[in-house]
Design an enzyme around this catalytic site. Structure first.
Site, PDB file in Angstrom:
ATOM      1  N   CYS A 382     -95.896 -44.829 -64.926  1.00 43.36           N
ATOM      2  CA  CYS A 382     -96.837 -44.030 -64.162  1.00 43.36           C
ATOM      3  C   CYS A 382     -98.295 -44.382 -64.483  1.00 43.36           C
ATOM      4  O   CYS A 382     -98.744 -45.446 -64.090  1.00 43.36           O
ATOM      5  CB  CYS A 382     -96.516 -42.550 -64.345  1.00 43.36           C
ATOM      6  SG  CYS A 382     -97.051 -41.609 -62.913  1.00 43.36           S
ATOM      7  N   HIS A 508     -90.963 -42.276 -63.065  1.00 44.66           N
ATOM      8  CA  HIS A 508     -90.572 -41.891 -64.429  1.00 44.66           C
ATOM      9  C   HIS A 508     -89.088 -42.158 -64.674  1.00 44.66           C
ATOM     10  O   HIS A 508     -88.271 -41.251 -64.556  1.00 44.66           O
ATOM     11  CB  HIS A 508     -90.875 -40.407 -64.659  1.00 44.66           C
ATOM     12  CG  HIS A 508     -92.333 -40.105 -64.687  1.00 44.66           C
ATOM     13  ND1 HIS A 508     -93.098 -40.203 -65.822  1.00 44.66           N
ATOM     14  CD2 HIS A 508     -93.177 -39.752 -63.693  1.00 44.66           C
ATOM     15  CE1 HIS A 508     -94.343 -39.893 -65.537  1.00 44.66           C
ATOM     16  NE2 HIS A 508     -94.418 -39.617 -64.246  1.00 44.66           N
ATOM     17  N   GLU A 510     -87.597 -42.484 -67.326  1.00 45.85           N
ATOM     18  CA  GLU A 510     -87.085 -41.787 -68.522  1.00 45.85           C
ATOM     19  C   GLU A 510     -86.268 -40.543 -68.172  1.00 45.85           C
ATOM     20  O   GLU A 510     -85.414 -40.118 -68.945  1.00 45.85           O
ATOM     21  CB  GLU A 510     -88.240 -41.430 -69.477  1.00 45.85           C
ATOM     22  CG  GLU A 510     -89.236 -40.376 -68.994  1.00 45.85           C
ATOM     23  CD  GLU A 510     -90.400 -40.933 -68.178  1.00 45.85           C
ATOM     24  OE1 GLU A 510     -90.259 -42.032 -67.603  1.00 45.85           O
ATOM     25  OE2 GLU A 510     -91.444 -40.261 -68.117  1.00 45.85           O
TER      26      GLU A 510
END
Ligand code: GLN
Length: 540
Positions: A382, A508, A510
């Site tokens: 990001c 994102h 993650e």
């Protein structure tokens, strides 16, 4: 009809109610049951999206674009539950709904009160999750500590829940602390007794007590807790500090917590299947063969929870590579003041996470420059991608004043600028580009190789984007735009040709990593870092 497990916490915060709830979810799924997990947050914000990470930790984003408590991250990592905006309920949301209804005139003539209007709304939120998820078991974590003023309406709703649903359809689990007093060399049960006492005053008698402890609970201690707290001895569960959080479902299973839950609900299910979890997650966590050092360069380094999903995703990628990932947390503001090599020497990979505001961004760019020039594997997320673009523009394309309009609105070279759809936004809560969007991957790129497919979906949380009018210039100098959001032609992934592993993404990843299914970008990043650490890197 769904069954409900309501999880409360006592004595003090940070006992791991989130991991306990997620682990209970895992042992239920291991029995072939469909699970959903939700969190009640007693604060008045509508969601954590407007809070500083130092206040609240990471903001977790669901597939459908809700900004939620980071505990939902644990729920998704431990289980297959697909969580939505309904899985996180705050006091702010509840009151917002009830007050809007009152203004509309839905309750004409009535006095609106905590009981029954607020508690009814809280209960209806649980029913909604049961309905949307079609789960066999809905686990509800009630945030905060028993005795907090702000948590009372949630506990009152939890009390009423058994009355509404019937004894055998609702199970109360309470998490407490059994502290070890060194001077007396003894474990103390009194805090648990008081905490259960407070819960009883509200009208809830827990069925299971999960006791956080440094030392094993002796039979004698369990007897005492059982007697004073009115809980069957086998339902007093020891939760000793674990070497890895992922071992906790196994610990619960060993103490037959899954059997206790099944028998309370009169459920019959298949045998527990946790062997894969044990082999692919817990064994890998406890017996790594290699080690690799990764720098995470961000501004919320001081707080363990601010980059929770990123740290977990790195650890998961370590499992898949039989590697212990040692995370070196580097404050980007600190890096600004020093020579990059001073803080980054010896790391085999550099990750720059997301963020907002200009503080520390020059330090992030310094780290990116270091990774780019020294051929150190780099992953940008990001804001990390936006900084990678700015750094490349400044140092490779000769655009010295390249910047993002977020940080320098009047810059002559706005290589990162506000998304068109954001220009009309006036309110700050819940208005970013949020949740999952598709992204098409270009042939013969690192991204395509890592994902192994053409179309992916990843979660977003941003307002700014790469300014496409600079694309040609950057491509000429070796930047590859390997992932594009087809509808809006937005750059979602960039990479560099003359580098063994340099990739940055506007989304994102993650949030989608699981301990037994690491995210392909993190998997590839750790693999590249491991190769770098062994100097096996082939330079193109
Ligand atoms: N501040 C940047 C934006 O809004 C990056 C956001 C992030 O890193 N999540 O676009």
């Amino acid at each position: 009809m769904a069954k409900f497990i309501l999880v409360t916490g006592g004595v003090n915060s940070s006992l791991g109610q989130d991991i306990a709830s997620a682990s209970i979810g895992r042992i239920r799924e291991a029995r072939g049951l469909k699970v959903s997990i939700m969190k009640f947050d007693p604060y008045i914000n509508v969601d954590p999206g407007t809070m500083n990470p130092f206040q609240h930790g990471e903001v977790y984003v669901t597939e459908d674009g809700a900004e939620t408590d980071l505990d939902l991250g644990h729920y998704e990592r431990f289980t297959n539950a697909r969580l939505t905006k309904y899985n996180n309920v705050t006091t702010g949301q509840v009151y917002n709904t009830v007050i809007s209804r009152e203004r509309r005139g839905d309750y004409l003539g009535k006095t609106i009160q905590v009981i029954p209007h607020i508690t009814d709304e809280i209960k209806s939120r649980v029913h909604k999750v049961a309905e949307v998820s079609a789960a066999d078991i809905v686990i509800v974590e009630i945030g905060g500590t028993v005795g907090d003023i702000e948590g009372l309406p949630f506990l009152e709703a939890a009390r009423q829940f058994r009355l509404d649903k019937g004894y055998e359809n609702v199970l109360y689990i309470h998490l407490t602390l059994v502290p070890y007093v060194r001077a007396a060399d003894e474990l103390k049960t009194k805090p648990s007794q008081h905490s259960v006492g407070t819960l009883r005053e509200i009208g809830i008698q827990p069925d299971v007590l999960i006791c956080r402890t440094e030392k094993p609970l002796s039979d004698e201690i369990k007897d005492k807790i059982s007697l004073f707290c009115s809980i069957k001895k086998e339902a007093v569960i020891e939760a000793k500090d674990a070497q890895t959080i992922y071992a906790i479902p196994l610990e619960f299973k060993k103490q037959i917590l899954d059997e206790i839950i099944l028998s309370h609900f009169h459920l019959i299910s298949k045998c527990s299947q946790l062997a894969d979890w044990e082999i692919n997650v817990v064994d890998k966590a406890l017996n790594p063969k290699e080690r690799v050092s990764i720098a995470v360069v961000g501004k919320y380094i001081a707080l363990q929870d601010a980059y929770k999903s990123i740290y977990e995703a790195l650890v998961h990628a370590g499992f898949a590579n039989d590697t212990k990932v040692e995370i070196r947390k580097i404050d980007s503001e600190e890096l600004q003041k020093h020579d990059a090599g001073k803080l980054l020497a010896g790391v085999s990979g550099i990750l720059v996470p997301g963020g907002f505001g200009s503080r520390g961004i020059e330090g992030k760019m310094k780290a990116i420059e270091y990774a780019r020039e020294r051929q150190i594997p780099f992953l940008g997320l990001c804001l990390g991608m936006q900084c990678a673009v700015i750094e490349f523009c400044r140092h490779v394309c000769g655009l010295k004043d390249a910047h993002s309009t977020e940080f320098k609105p009047a810059t002559k070279n706005p290589v990162i600028s506000l998304l068109a759809e954001q220009k009309k936004v006036t309110q700050l809560g819940g208005t970013m580009r949020l949740g999952a969007y598709p992204c098409r991957l270009k042939k013969h790129t690192l991204a395509r190789r890592l994902y192994g497919k053409v179309l992916i979906h990843e979660r977003h949380r941003h307002r700014y984007e790469f300014n496409n009018s600079y694309k040609k210039r950057l491509e000429k100098k070796g930047m590859v735009f390997s992932g594009i959001y087809p509808t809006g032609n937005l750059a979602e992934i960039i990479e560099l040709k003359k580098h063994p592993f340099f990739i940055a993404v506007q989304f994102h990843p993650e949030f989608k990593s699981k301990p037994d299914r690491p995210h392909p970008l993190f998997h590839g990043f750790i693999k590249a870092a491991l190769e770098k650490s062994k100097c096996k890197v082939e330079y193109k």
